[in-house]
Design an enzyme around this catalytic site. Structure first.
Site, PDB file in Angstrom:
ATOM      1  N   ALA A  69      -3.811   8.047  -0.801  1.00 14.75           N
ATOM      2  CA  ALA A  69      -4.558   9.216  -1.271  1.00 14.75           C
ATOM      3  C   ALA A  69      -5.569   8.722  -2.302  1.00 14.75           C
ATOM      4  CB  ALA A  69      -3.598  10.214  -1.890  1.00 14.75           C
ATOM      5  N   GLY A 113      -0.266   7.316   0.801  1.00 10.18           N
ATOM      6  CA  GLY A 113      -0.568   8.365   1.776  1.00 10.18           C
ATOM      7  C   GLY A 113      -1.045   7.808   3.110  1.00 10.18           C
ATOM      8  N   GLU A 116       2.044   7.063   4.930  1.00 11.21           N
ATOM      9  CA  GLU A 116       2.649   8.358   5.298  1.00 11.21           C
ATOM     10  C   GLU A 116       1.901   9.007   6.459  1.00 11.21           C
ATOM     11  OE1 GLU A 116       2.371   9.631   1.141  1.00 11.21           O
ATOM     12  OE2 GLU A 116       4.515  10.064   1.226  1.00 11.21           O
ATOM     13  N   GLU A 136       3.186   4.071  -4.756  1.00 10.13           N
ATOM     14  CA  GLU A 136       2.910   5.153  -5.710  1.00 10.13           C
ATOM     15  C   GLU A 136       3.596   4.944  -7.060  1.00 10.13           C
ATOM     16  OE1 GLU A 136       3.781   5.585  -2.508  1.00 10.13           O
ATOM     17  OE2 GLU A 136       2.647   7.241  -1.604  1.00 10.13           O
TER      18      GLU A 136
HETATM   19  C1  HXC Z   1      -9.243   5.434  -4.421  1.00 10.65           C
HETATM   20  C2  HXC Z   1      -9.329   3.251  -3.699  1.00 10.65           C
HETATM   21  C3  HXC Z   1      -7.999   3.324  -3.262  1.00 10.65           C
HETATM   22  C4  HXC Z   1      -7.288   4.571  -3.423  1.00 10.65           C
HETATM   23  C5  HXC Z   1      -8.755   1.354  -2.851  1.00 10.65           C
HETATM   24  N1  HXC Z   1      -9.762   2.028  -3.430  1.00 10.65           N
HETATM   25  N2  HXC Z   1      -7.671   2.117  -2.739  1.00 10.65           N
HETATM   26  N3  HXC Z   1      -9.946   4.307  -4.273  1.00 10.65           N
HETATM   27  N4  HXC Z   1      -7.964   5.570  -3.995  1.00 10.65           N
HETATM   28  N5  HXC Z   1      -6.034   4.737  -3.003  1.00 10.65           N
HETATM   29  C6  HXC Z   1     -11.105   1.543  -3.746  1.00 10.65           C
HETATM   30  C7  HXC Z   1     -11.101   0.587  -4.914  1.00 10.65           C
HETATM   31  O1  HXC Z   1     -11.085   1.291  -6.132  1.00 10.65           O
HETATM   32  C8  HXC Z   1     -12.399  -0.154  -4.697  1.00 10.65           C
HETATM   33  O2  HXC Z   1     -13.481   0.645  -5.121  1.00 10.65           O
HETATM   34  C9  HXC Z   1     -12.476  -0.251  -3.181  1.00 10.65           C
HETATM   35  O3  HXC Z   1     -11.627   0.774  -2.663  1.00 10.65           O
HETATM   36  C10 HXC Z   1     -11.981  -1.588  -2.660  1.00 10.65           C
HETATM   37  O4  HXC Z   1     -10.696  -1.840  -3.186  1.00 10.65           O
HETATM   38  P1  HXC Z   1     -10.297  -3.166  -3.987  1.00 10.65           P
HETATM   39  O5  HXC Z   1      -9.146  -2.836  -4.862  1.00 10.65           O
HETATM   40  O6  HXC Z   1     -11.489  -3.763  -4.638  1.00 10.65           O
HETATM   41  O7  HXC Z   1      -9.841  -4.100  -2.777  1.00 10.65           O
HETATM   42  P2  HXC Z   1      -8.763  -5.269  -2.781  1.00 10.65           P
HETATM   43  O8  HXC Z   1      -8.895  -6.115  -4.025  1.00 10.65           O
HETATM   44  O9  HXC Z   1      -8.863  -5.930  -1.448  1.00 10.65           O
HETATM   45  O10 HXC Z   1      -7.338  -4.544  -2.901  1.00 10.65           O
HETATM   46  C11 HXC Z   1      -6.905  -3.707  -1.859  1.00 10.65           C
HETATM   47  C12 HXC Z   1      -5.667  -2.856  -2.300  1.00 10.65           C
HETATM   48  C13 HXC Z   1      -6.047  -2.108  -3.610  1.00 10.65           C
HETATM   49  C14 HXC Z   1      -4.486  -3.781  -2.545  1.00 10.65           C
HETATM   50  C15 HXC Z   1      -5.366  -1.911  -1.170  1.00 10.65           C
HETATM   51  O11 HXC Z   1      -7.293  -1.428  -3.426  1.00 10.65           O
HETATM   52  C16 HXC Z   1      -5.019  -1.096  -4.016  1.00 10.65           C
HETATM   53  O12 HXC Z   1      -3.976  -1.459  -4.569  1.00 10.65           O
HETATM   54  N6  HXC Z   1      -5.315   0.186  -3.813  1.00 10.65           N
HETATM   55  C17 HXC Z   1      -4.475   1.294  -4.234  1.00 10.65           C
HETATM   56  C18 HXC Z   1      -3.283   1.411  -3.339  1.00 10.65           C
HETATM   57  C19 HXC Z   1      -2.382   2.561  -3.776  1.00 10.65           C
HETATM   58  O13 HXC Z   1      -1.891   2.584  -4.930  1.00 10.65           O
HETATM   59  N7  HXC Z   1      -2.150   3.531  -2.879  1.00 10.65           N
HETATM   60  C20 HXC Z   1      -1.348   4.679  -3.154  1.00 10.65           C
HETATM   61  C21 HXC Z   1      -2.184   5.743  -3.755  1.00 10.65           C
HETATM   62  S1  HXC Z   1      -1.221   7.150  -4.249  1.00 10.65           S
HETATM   63  P3  HXC Z   1     -14.710   0.047  -5.964  1.00 10.65           P
HETATM   64  O14 HXC Z   1     -15.538   1.249  -6.282  1.00 10.65           O
HETATM   65  O15 HXC Z   1     -14.132  -0.655  -7.132  1.00 10.65           O
HETATM   66  O16 HXC Z   1     -15.363  -0.890  -4.983  1.00 10.65           O
HETATM   67  C22 HXC Z   1      -0.906   7.940  -2.830  1.00 10.65           C
HETATM   68  C23 HXC Z   1      -0.138   9.212  -2.989  1.00 10.65           C
HETATM   69  C24 HXC Z   1       0.357   9.697  -1.676  1.00 10.65           C
HETATM   70  O17 HXC Z   1      -1.277   7.574  -1.766  1.00 10.65           O
HETATM   71  C25 HXC Z   1       1.069  10.991  -1.840  1.00 10.65           C
HETATM   72  C26 HXC Z   1       0.332  12.182  -1.388  1.00 10.65           C
HETATM   73  C27 HXC Z   1      -0.629  12.067  -0.319  1.00 10.65           C
END
Ligand code: HXC
Length: 262
Positions: A69, A113, A116, A136
């Site tokens: 998400a 998400g 999911e 998360e």
């Molecule tokens: C918003 C995101 C994002 C996310 C990545 N990006 N994941 N933006 N929400 N979930 C954005 C980054 O900020 C970045 O933007 C761009 O995408 C590229 O990501 P990087 O981090 O630079 O890439 P990389 O170093 O290759 O790392 C990839 C990654 C990392 C390991 C997937 O991005 C990451 O850890 N993302 C978050 C994963 C996460 O926590 N997901 C769960 C979210 S909570 P910029 O602008 O800097 O280029 C969730 C709740 C679900 O999902 C419940 C209800 C639906």
């Protein structure tokens, strides 16, 4: 590239075609915001209602199916925002009401998400580059779109607790061993293999495909006796279809069946 957050195409050359839905926020690794989930919900409803479509594929980019998400949107949310507008239920849960088969074709990250969403689909075909996780916990929340419920049903309690409590990722091989994905294919074959699976489904009798999906899903909701009864009654009802006669006659005559989806 189109501005649409979900690209909708029809692929395959059978009588009923494959609806191919591509999540399209590649720069954000397909982070799932409300606008994208609204578009996905609308596309799913439209494709489910389209008589010319027999199966749906949901996919992302080479780097990410979806990295979760959208954290930049969620960071500002307060309890009353998410509660009052029923965050997730309102649009994400559209997937639950889709009656045609939905295949998730996953390459790269399927996190939070994104994992999911893949699990809401009927089965997952993974590229060897796929990585699954529920991270998360690392940002002070928990899975909220079914991860704590669907993941244990797929991979059991111990692995789910490991994933959900530590936030670590599984690679494709571990995901297949654990039963989360149905098969792994080389990343450059993902689209072709998912399309072939979807086209194979399109060529079958639509009503029996739909009932098979309903029965398998029932096993998640009902106890064994109720689930078996549900399956038995739907099985019986298929003897009222032309396609059952055609399928069995064709087998006995050693010819290819010509299904009418009726
Ligand atoms: C918003 C995101 C994002 C996310 C990545 N990006 N994941 N933006 N929400 N979930 C954005 C980054 O900020 C970045 O933007 C761009 O995408 C590229 O990501 P990087 O981090 O630079 O890439 P990389 O170093 O290759 O790392 C990839 C990654 C990392 C390991 C997937 O991005 C990451 O850890 N993302 C978050 C994963 C996460 O926590 N997901 C769960 C979210 S909570 P910029 O602008 O800097 O280029 C969730 C709740 C679900 O999902 C419940 C209800 C639906």
């Amino acid at each position: 590239m189109s501005d649409s957050l979900v690209l909708v195409e029809r692929r395959g050359d059978g009588e009923r075609r494959v609806a191919w839905l591509t999540l399209n926020r590649p720069k954000q690794l397909n982070a799932l915001n409300d606008a994208l989930m609204d578009e996905l919900g609308a596309a799913l409803r439209a494709m489910d209602a389209d008589e010319g479509v027999g199966c749906i594929v949901v996919t992302g980019s080479e780097k990410a199916f979806a990295a979760g998400a959208d954290i930049s949107a969620m960071a500002k949310y307060e309890f009353m925002d998410v509660y009052k507008r029923d965050f997730i239920t309102r649009n994400w849960e559209t997937m639950r009401s889709v009656r045609k088969p939905v295949i998730a074709a996953v390459a790269g990250f399927a996190l939070g998400g994104g994992c999911e969403l893949a699990m809401m689909c009927d089965f997952i075909i993974a590229a060897d580059s796929a990585r699954f996780g529920q991270p998360e916990i690392k940002i002070g929340i928990i899975p909220g779109a079914g991860g704590t419920q669907r993941l244990p049903r797929a991979v059991g309690k111990s692995k789910t607790m490991d994933m959900v409590l530590t936030g670590r990722m599984m690679d494709a091989a571990e995901a297949e061993r654990a039963g989360l994905v149905s098969r792994i294919v080389p990343a450059d074959r993902l689209q072709a293999e998912a399309l072939a699976a979807a086209e194979a489904i399109c060529a079958l009798s639509g009503p029996s495909v739909m009932m098979a999906k309903e029965c398998v899903n029932r096993s998640f909701e009902a106890g064994l006796s109720d689930g078996l009864m549900y399956e038995r009654r739907l099985f019986h009802s298929l003897f009222a279809t032309q396609d059952q006669k055609e399928g069995m006659d064709a087998f006995l005559a050693k010819r290819k069946p010509s299904f009418r989806n009726a």
